[in-house]
Design an enzyme around this catalytic site. Structure first.
Site, PDB file in Angstrom:
ATOM      1  N   SER A 167       0.835  -1.198   0.000  1.00 41.04           N
ATOM      2  CA  SER A 167       0.000   0.000   0.000  1.00 41.04           C
ATOM      3  C   SER A 167       0.876   1.258   0.000  1.00 41.04           C
ATOM      4  O   SER A 167       1.539   1.549  -0.987  1.00 41.04           O
ATOM      5  CB  SER A 167      -0.963  -0.029   1.185  1.00 41.04           C
ATOM      6  OG  SER A 167      -2.086   0.778   0.930  1.00 41.04           O
ATOM      7  N   LYS A 219     -22.407  17.359  10.304  1.00 43.45           N
ATOM      8  CA  LYS A 219     -21.306  17.644  11.219  1.00 43.45           C
ATOM      9  C   LYS A 219     -20.899  16.413  12.023  1.00 43.45           C
ATOM     10  O   LYS A 219     -19.751  16.323  12.490  1.00 43.45           O
ATOM     11  CB  LYS A 219     -21.701  18.785  12.170  1.00 43.45           C
ATOM     12  CG  LYS A 219     -20.566  19.291  13.038  1.00 43.45           C
ATOM     13  CD  LYS A 219     -19.393  19.768  12.195  1.00 43.45           C
ATOM     14  CE  LYS A 219     -18.252  20.254  13.063  1.00 43.45           C
ATOM     15  NZ  LYS A 219     -17.073  20.604  12.258  1.00 43.45           N
TER      16      LYS A 219
END
Length: 370
Positions: A167, A219
């Site tokens: 990765s 939020k």
């Protein structure tokens, strides 16, 4: 007449024999030890302040913008005027500080490349990678610094993959002029992940209810307190869009790096397989599989990477060197100023387990996600 035995055995050398049960007063050193200890702390504090003052006055203090030359250590002396720098990237790739100097892994790589750029004797750099990946931003910053170093200096950077370069570990290898992997190296795992936990069911079981006040309906995105059914499709799409755009960047980095390497080395290197994107789905690959798909240029050990570095640099011999951080008196004694909360003891159980933070994107092999 009374007999007398001292507390430590034997009889007094002379003089009158004291009455039975008498013990001479012992000297007390406790107060003097405390005084000496306090003077020692004061001395160390003075040394710390002196070191910080000297560094600041020389322009090498924190935030001064002036780099201090790093110490050079020779790991293999071949009596050559040429040098090859070995830059080690081990563990989780992160922007977190590595030590009390305040330097992160990204900054440490950057400083090494800057000094290698200014040293004419350094002809090549070997990036020794042994990492499962890490933060997206940190991986991309290292990628950019390697790319810029090669373009500005013409000095090749050779990636030498150890046991693990997956990765983000492959992400930082992609811009290198040449990539060497061991046949048994674990690499690949090309993809992006955002990881978190939903613990609302557990909260309901123990009778804990969250009180949330928010300025906008998104939020509290990625909050583990929300019930799964409360996560809207729109929220999922936004998060997935972030992951997809980062994944697209990953593939662009691979394609650009491998094509640039091919332009530099021609048929000597390995070209990406036309089907390489079919294997960019998060799966891990062995070094041999990566070689067959064109993700790496050559199979071999670290010694093979050294030979390749000399070949690409056009030299026959070279000393292998590493950089070490210069001794800093203020950094050494600054530990005395740490609070008790900072003075933590960590137990090494022999496992390097990454600690993932919710809401942060990672280029990390799923094998190492906890």
């Amino acid at each position: 007449m009374n007999s007398y035995t001292s507390p430590i055995g034997g009889k007094p050398p002379g003089g009158p024999i004291p009455p039975s049960g008498y013990y001479p007063p012992r000297r007390r050193f406790g107060l003097w030890l405390v005084v000496l200890f306090l003077f020692g702390l004061l001395f160390l504090s003075m040394l710390s302040n002196l070191g910080y003052y000297l560094e600041s006055s020389s322009g090498a203090g924190v935030g001064s913008g002036v780099r201090r030359a790093m110490d050079e250590a020779v790991t293999e002396n071949n009596d050559s005027e040429n040098k090859i720098l070995i830059a080690d990237v081990s563990g989780i790739i992160s922007n977190l500080t590595l030590d009390r100097s305040g330097m992160s892994m990204v900054r440490w790589i950057e400083e090494q490349l800057k000094q290698a750029r200014d040293d004419y004797a350094i002809k090549a750099v070997i990036l020794k990678v042994d990492s499962p990946g890490g933060e997206v931003l940190a991986s991309d910053q290292i990628y950019e610094r390697i790319q810029s170093f090669q373009e500005s200096t013409g000095k090749p950077v050779i990636a030498s993959m150890a046991g693990l370069a997956a990765s983000g570990g492959y992400y930082i290898s992609a811009p290198c002029r040449w990539i060497v992997a061991h046949p048994l190296t674990i690499t690949g795992s090309i993809g992006v992940i955002m990881h978190g936990y939903n613990y609302r069911t557990l909260m309901d079981k123990v009778g804990v209810q969250p009180n949330v006040f928010k300025s906008g309906r998104f939020k509290d995105m990625l909050s583990g307190e929300k019930r799964p059914q409360e996560v809207s499709d729109e929220e999922k799409a936004m998060v997935q869009g972030m992951v997809d755009s980062t994944f697209q960047r990953f593939k662009e980095v691979i394609l650009k790096g491998r094509n640039w390497s091919q332009d530099q080395d021609g048929d000597e290197g390995r070209a990406l397989s036309p089907a390489w994107q079919d294997f960019a789905d998060g799966r891990i690959l062995s070094g041999t599989q990566a070689y067959e798909l064109g993700f790496v240029d050559e199979l071999g050990s670290f010694e093979v990477a050294v030979d390749r570095a000399k070949s690409l640099a056009g030299i026959e011999t070279a000393n292998l060197i590493t950089y070490e951080k210069p001794f800093s008196l203020s950094s050494f004694f600054r530990f005395m100023g740490k609070t008790s909360a900072e003075n933590k003891v960590k137990v090494d159980i022999g496992l390097d387990i990454p600690r993932l933070e919710a809401g942060r994107l990672y280029l990390l092999s799923p094998t190492f996600i906890q």
